[in-house]
Scaffold this active site. Structure first.
Site, short mmCIF file in Angstrom:
data_model
loop_
_atom_site.label_atom_id
_atom_site.label_comp_id
_atom_site.label_asym_id
_atom_site.label_seq_id
_atom_site.Cartn_x
_atom_site.Cartn_y
_atom_site.Cartn_z
N HIS A 29 0.82 -1.22 0.00
CA HIS A 29 0.00 0.00 0.00
C HIS A 29 0.85 1.27 0.00
CE1 HIS A 29 -2.83 -3.06 1.37
NE2 HIS A 29 -3.80 -2.24 1.03
N GLU A 50 5.40 -4.07 13.43
CA GLU A 50 5.09 -2.64 13.31
C GLU A 50 5.15 -1.91 14.65
OE1 GLU A 50 3.42 -5.01 11.76
OE2 GLU A 50 3.29 -4.48 9.62
N GLN A 113 -7.23 -5.96 3.59
CA GLN A 113 -6.65 -5.12 4.63
C GLN A 113 -7.47 -3.85 4.91
OE1 GLN A 113 -2.42 -6.32 2.93
NE2 GLN A 113 -2.16 -4.77 4.50
N GLY A 422 2.64 2.21 30.70
CA GLY A 422 3.22 1.09 31.45
C GLY A 422 3.32 -0.14 30.57
C1 LIG Z 1 2.07 -5.21 27.36
C2 LIG Z 1 1.88 -5.48 28.82
N1 LIG Z 1 1.38 -6.69 29.21
C3 LIG Z 1 1.22 -6.97 30.52
C4 LIG Z 1 1.53 -6.04 31.47
C5 LIG Z 1 1.32 -6.37 32.96
N2 LIG Z 1 2.61 -6.51 33.67
C6 LIG Z 1 3.17 -5.49 34.35
S1 LIG Z 1 4.62 -5.88 35.07
C7 LIG Z 1 4.55 -7.46 34.47
C8 LIG Z 1 5.67 -8.43 34.75
C9 LIG Z 1 6.95 -8.09 34.05
O1 LIG Z 1 7.85 -9.17 34.09
P1 LIG Z 1 9.31 -9.09 33.48
O2 LIG Z 1 9.30 -8.43 32.17
O3 LIG Z 1 9.90 -10.44 33.53
O4 LIG Z 1 10.07 -8.10 34.46
P2 LIG Z 1 10.32 -8.22 36.04
O5 LIG Z 1 9.15 -7.58 36.72
O6 LIG Z 1 10.45 -9.68 36.37
O7 LIG Z 1 11.57 -7.46 36.24
C10 LIG Z 1 3.37 -7.66 33.71
C11 LIG Z 1 3.01 -8.92 33.05
C12 LIG Z 1 1.99 -4.78 31.02
N3 LIG Z 1 2.28 -3.78 31.87
N4 LIG Z 1 2.20 -4.55 29.70
#
Ligand SMILES: Cc1ncc(C[n+]2csc(CCOP(=O)(O)OP(=O)(O)O)c2C)c(N)n1
Length: 581
Positions: A29, A50, A113, A422
């Site tokens: 596209h 992406e 798409q 986050g």
């Molecule tokens: C895209 C996304 N999916 C899920 C979450 C929820 N979440 C927040 S912290 C966390 C755990 C992160 O684990 P890791 O990357 O192994 O880091 P650690 O805390 O063990 O240092 C999750 C699943 C989020 N914030 N973002």
């Protein structure tokens, strides 16, 4: 009569706007645009997902202050980039997203798409989203997009180019020129009387603090801020985005916003008046809770976006201004005045900025798996000792925050990490964007074993494009922040979907062509980091860390660490709900 197609018009206008880099993933596209990039020396950097292209454009913008641009195909390319759009928009990052679409001529024919309204989806998540329906108007609409992205509170703009509009060739004489490309970004300044009011307000404080956020990365702000605080003696705290605006060794640099909370908890000393500049009230300022700022703290707030002032708390003095102009005006207003002696207070807060070393510095350095605080310290200190002006990209739940304790950016825009979304998985794309923006600087990504899984394929992008990014995985074999919260709220025998396994992430990275090592002891981290830095190609360290250690912020996000004596219903990450009996 000369004819020119839409893709060429788009590429030419971007060139006129100073765009040199576009992060993209192919889709037919946008073919005429990719051809336009070849003609106009726009560098295309192609990722393997992406979202990574979007995060790269976002990081390019965050690390340079300039527009970041990504281009994705219609339908799935657009839905895939959506996460990056929201991540950038929530953090006010100036990004232009170019997205393809089926031909206008074929709407409502169940085309490939297509079949859904991309602009309707993008509108609530962007500063401006627009479908370009006329080839001749491409330059002027692109100029408008660039202007909207960069002025006022920056943000994401999205332009959708239906494939027929983009591939159509038009008579050059019919093209609307690119009027309105921004030359200088307007910088509203406080009036003299506003500046005088703020200065008086601060001079009447006993324990004043200046809180700076992303808005304080505006050009010239470092010098303007330093001048003002040297004149007044007021300590400065910053959020992640503003780290490095004041030099780390500056005697009035009190580190993160969290220091104000530590001063309250440890010394029973709370700021009584704060000046908040380019930082939004909300999550990062402790919400409504008195943990960081007392409920009766008096606030003056300066923001480029007037609607933002006064969110969550009452603000006594509101000023719409750019941060640099504000500090310049405040310095002028403060000159010739005599200032109270804030030295005792400022020495207290500045002295508490490394409270983490009191909490964790004594951890057992021989233990395996390694304490994450010590692991992160070894990683960051090796980089800071060996490399000039590194850029750190922080991802993961707790992993990035362990690293953040140790990072002392010597200049602004050198620490990129999570914002309001986050969002796990930003790290690889952001590292790629920052490395492209600054080929001569080193980019270090610190992430968790959970988070690296979202975009592990971007090791391939790093290798193909010769980007010598060093990725450090603090591997605790669990979704750390998640499992810690779950254990506290429900007990260790109630674990659900929070455990991972000992995957050889270093082997995966090697298979993509990276230099990689597994590291199991603290003593090995520094030397492994040195080898990674000098490998001459992308590198990955899979560092085994202790899953039992909980980041203080995880506890804080659970409110009262889950132990509320039955008086509250614990809501992870937000205000607990009072239990009314
Ligand atoms: C895209 C996304 N999916 C899920 C979450 C929820 N979440 C927040 S912290 C966390 C755990 C992160 O684990 P890791 O990357 O192994 O880091 P650690 O805390 O063990 O240092 C999750 C699943 C989020 N914030 N973002």
């Amino acid at each position: 009569m000369t004819h020119i197609d839409g893709g060429e018009l788009l590429a030419r206008t971007l060139t006129a706007a100073g765009v040199r880099d576009v992060f993209a993933l192919h889709g037919g596209h946008l073919e005429s645009f990719f051809q336009g990039c070849l003609n106009n020396d726009i560098h295309l950097l192609d990722t393997r997902h992406e979202a990574a292209a979007g995060h790269a454009a976002d990081a390019y913008a965050r690390s340079t202050g300039k527009l970041g641009v990504c281009a994705v195909t219609a339908g799935p390319g657009f839905t895939n980039v959506m996460t990056a759009i929201v991540n950038a928009q929530l953090d006010a990052s100036p990004v232009l997203v170019i997205v393809g679409a089926p031909p206008l001529r074929e709407v409502e024919t169940n085309p490939l798409q297509g079949g859904f309204d991309q602009i309707a989806v993008a509108t609530p998540a962007t500063k401006w989203a627009h479908r370009v329906t006329n080839t001749e108007r491409i330059p002027v609409l692109v100029a408008q997009a660039v202007r909207v992205a960069l002025t006022g509170r920056p943000g994401v703009v999205l332009l959708e180019f239906p494939v027929d509009v983009l591939h159509m060739a038009v008579d050059e004489r019919d093209v609307w020129p690119a009027a309105g490309l921004p030359r200088d970004i307007p910088k509203p300044a406080p009036s003299r009387s506003e500046a005088a009011r703020v200065v008086r307000f601060l001079s009447e404080a006993q324990r004043p603090a200046i809180m700076i956020g992303g808005g304080a990365r505006s050009p010239g702000c470092s010098a303007a801020l330093a001048k003002f605080v040297e004149r007044t003696g007021i300590p400065v705290v910053s959020n992640t985005r503003a780290r490095g605006v004041l030099a780390p060794e500056h005697p009035l640099n009190a580190g993160s916003f969290g220091t104000l909370g530590v001063a309250k908890a440890v010394r029973q000393m709370a700021a009584d008046r704060v000046l908040i500049v380019g930082a939004r009230l909300g999550l990062l300022t402790g919400g409504r809770s008195p943990g960081m700022l007392n409920t009766d703290v008096r606030i003056a707030q300066v923001d480029i976006e007037p609607e933002e002032i006064g969110r969550v708390r009452d603000v006594e003095i509101s000023i719409t201004a750019d941060a640099t102009s504000a500090f310049e005006a405040l310095t002028e207003a403060a000159s010739g005045m005599s200032w109270p002696d804030f030295r005792e207070w400022s020495a207290t807060v500045v002295g508490l900025r490394q409270f983490d070393s009191v909490m964790f510095g004594g951890a057992d350095s021989a233990k395996k798996p390694v304490h994450p605080y010590l692991a992160a310290k070894a990683v960051v200190e090796t980089v800071q000792a060996k490399v000039r002006d590194p850029i750190f990209v922080l991802d993961g739940g707790e992993a990035g925050s362990w690293a953040e304790y140790h990072i002392r950016p010597s200049r602004p825009r050198s620490l990129l990490g999570h914002g309001y979304l986050g969002c796990l998985g930003i790290g690889p794309g952001m590292s790629i964007g920052a490395q492209r923006a600054f080929p001569e600087r080193r980019v270090i990504q610190v992430t968790g074993d959970g988070s690296i899984g979202f975009h592990i394929q971007e090791f391939d992008t790093m290798v193909r494009h010769g980007l010598p990014i060093v990725t450090v995985i603090l591997n605790n074999l669990v979704w750390g922040m998640s499992i810690h919260g779950q254990d506290i709220m429900y007990g260790r025998n109630r674990r659900a979907i929070t455990e991972l396994r000992d995957t050889g992430y270093d082997d995966v990275a090697k298979a993509f062509g990276c230099y990689a090592e597994r590291v199991e002891s603290l003593a090995d981290i520094g030397p492994a980091m040195e080898r990674a830095l000098s490998a001459g190609r992308p590198a990955c360290l899979n560092v085994m860390v202790d899953a039992e250690i909980i980041l203080p912020a995880t506890l804080a996000l659970l409110g009262s660490a889950g132990d509320t004596g039955g008086k509250e219903i614990v809501i992870p990450y937000y205000e607990n709900i009072p239990a009314r009996t």
